[in-house]
Design an enzyme around this catalytic site. Structure first.
Site, PDB file in Angstrom:
ATOM      1  N   ASN A 122       0.497  -1.516   0.337  1.00 30.05           N
ATOM      2  CA  ASN A 122      -0.206  -0.510  -0.476  1.00 30.05           C
ATOM      3  C   ASN A 122       0.782   1.342   0.046  1.00 30.05           C
ATOM      4  O   ASN A 122       2.235   1.016   0.896  1.00 30.05           O
ATOM      5  CB  ASN A 122      -0.996  -0.290   1.248  1.00 30.05           C
ATOM      6  CG  ASN A 122      -2.099   0.992   0.982  1.00 30.05           C
ATOM      7  OD1 ASN A 122      -2.629   1.309   0.452  1.00 30.05           O
ATOM      8  ND2 ASN A 122      -2.209   2.082   2.561  1.00 30.05           N
ATOM      9  N   HIS A 124       1.176   5.152   1.329  1.00 29.88           N
ATOM     10  CA  HIS A 124      -0.108   6.166   2.464  1.00 29.88           C
ATOM     11  C   HIS A 124       0.475   6.976   2.007  1.00 29.88           C
ATOM     12  O   HIS A 124       2.096   7.239   2.257  1.00 29.88           O
ATOM     13  CB  HIS A 124       0.328   5.382   4.100  1.00 29.88           C
ATOM     14  CG  HIS A 124      -0.871   5.815   4.903  1.00 29.88           C
ATOM     15  ND1 HIS A 124      -2.372   5.784   4.839  1.00 29.88           N
ATOM     16  CD2 HIS A 124      -0.170   7.004   5.821  1.00 29.88           C
ATOM     17  CE1 HIS A 124      -2.506   6.689   6.171  1.00 29.88           C
ATOM     18  NE2 HIS A 124      -1.434   7.573   6.812  1.00 29.88           N
ATOM     19  N   GLY A 158      -3.707  -4.712  10.034  1.00 25.75           N
ATOM     20  CA  GLY A 158      -3.780  -2.964  11.144  1.00 25.75           C
ATOM     21  C   GLY A 158      -4.929  -2.348   9.883  1.00 25.75           C
ATOM     22  O   GLY A 158      -4.741  -2.305   8.436  1.00 25.75           O
ATOM     23  N   GLU A 189       4.764  10.265  -4.555  1.00 23.29           N
ATOM     24  CA  GLU A 189       5.103   9.481  -3.928  1.00 23.29           C
ATOM     25  C   GLU A 189       4.445   8.417  -5.888  1.00 23.29           C
ATOM     26  O   GLU A 189       4.589   7.397  -6.100  1.00 23.29           O
ATOM     27  CB  GLU A 189       2.308   8.638  -4.280  1.00 23.29           C
ATOM     28  CG  GLU A 189       2.299   9.233  -2.737  1.00 23.29           C
ATOM     29  CD  GLU A 189       0.592   9.244  -2.463  1.00 23.29           C
ATOM     30  OE1 GLU A 189       0.667   9.012  -1.158  1.00 23.29           O
ATOM     31  OE2 GLU A 189       0.105   9.312  -3.360  1.00 23.29           O
TER      32      GLU A 189
HETATM   33  C1  GRF Z   1      -2.456   8.418  -2.875  1.00 25.25           C
HETATM   34  O1  GRF Z   1      -2.425   9.720  -1.247  1.00 25.25           O
HETATM   35  C2  GRF Z   1      -2.304   7.102  -1.823  1.00 25.25           C
HETATM   36  O2  GRF Z   1      -1.368   7.925  -0.799  1.00 25.25           O
HETATM   37  C3  GRF Z   1      -3.624   7.022  -0.598  1.00 25.25           C
HETATM   38  O3  GRF Z   1      -4.759   7.501  -1.361  1.00 25.25           O
HETATM   39  C4  GRF Z   1      -4.634   8.495  -2.202  1.00 25.25           C
HETATM   40  C5  GRF Z   1      -5.681   8.020  -3.933  1.00 25.25           C
HETATM   41  O4  GRF Z   1      -5.056   8.922  -4.922  1.00 25.25           O
HETATM   42  N1  GRF Z   1      -3.507   6.001  -0.485  1.00 25.25           N
HETATM   43  P1  GRF Z   1      -4.702   8.323  -6.147  1.00 25.25           P
HETATM   44  O5  GRF Z   1      -5.957   7.652  -6.526  1.00 25.25           O
HETATM   45  O6  GRF Z   1      -3.900   7.357  -6.799  1.00 25.25           O
HETATM   46  O7  GRF Z   1      -4.196   9.446  -7.318  1.00 25.25           O
END
Ligand code: GRF
Length: 206
Positions: A122, A124, A158, A189
């Site tokens: 995932n 985050h 969790g 990201e």
């Molecule tokens: C991202 O900010 C990620 O960290 C979180 O949800 C958001 C998803 O954004 N888990 P996207 O749909 O990939 O634009």
């Protein structure tokens, strides 16, 4: 041993990823772009969403990636066991080796965790363990921290508690609003997530 002997060199193997998302899908798009540019040896075999009309589904369809719409009749934050089991079957049938959560807004439960042990990751939008849960960028601005970022981690039972794989640090500016911080975190990201998937593809992560 030469490739002609029938063994595909590890670096040329394409890891099969199943992607789950509930939103606009910008992280999936960043992974797709790296694949299309030939820099990431991965193949998205299924994109599943619990939100009809989610952007991530449109991106997948445009790229010719099979999609799966999750129909959850009862809960908002998790899936009923049989709905999650049906999702597992679809992921397995598609040949998924690694499950990539990209903005998937439900808690992953036993059916998925047991079918893909240490094979669900995932992303985050905070430096975990700080600010787990929703709107982490807003939590960071409200806490007046000077640094935030994003984390890729293994998924466990969790909420954002699994083992951390990689993080990117971002300065929080005094002038930042939750939105401006979120924007810069998302830019990070889009670099970090494809890079981590590449580490799996290259066999650097188990
Ligand atoms: C991202 O900010 C990620 O960290 C979180 O949800 C958001 C998803 O954004 N888990 P996207 O749909 O990939 O634009």
């Amino acid at each position: 041993m030469p490739a002609s002997a029938g063994i595909i060199p590890r670096a040329m193997r394409r890891i099969k990823i199943g992607v789950l998302g509930s939103g606009k899908g910008s992280n999936f798009r960043s992974i797709l772009s790296e694949i299309q540019a030939g820099r990431l040896s991965a193949e998205p075999v299924l994109v599943a969403s619990d939100v009809a009309g989610a952007g991530i589904l449109a991106i997948a369809r445009e790229a010719g990636v099979p999609t799966y719409e999750i129909q959850e009749p009862q809960f908002r934050t998790k899936l009923t066991p049989d709905v999650e089991q049906a999702l597992v079957e679809a992921l397995l049938q598609a040949g998924t080796e690694l499950v990539v959560l990209a903005g998937y807004m439900r808690v992953v439960k036993a059916p998925l965790l047991e079918a893909f042990p240490r094979r669900i990751i995932n992303i985050h939008p905070s430096l975990l363990p700080a600010f787990p849960g929703i709107s982490a960028w807003k939590q960071a601005v409200e806490a007046c921290v000077s640094e935030s970022g994003c984390t890729v981690h293994f998924v466990d039972a969790g909420i954002d508690t699994g083992k951390i794989i990689a993080q990117t640090h971002i300065s929080v500016l005094p002038s930042d609003s939750p939105e401006s911080l979120h924007e810069r975190i998302q830019e990070a990201e889009h670099i970090l997530y494809p890079a981590v998937v590449k580490r799996f593809a290259d066999g650097e992560l188990p």
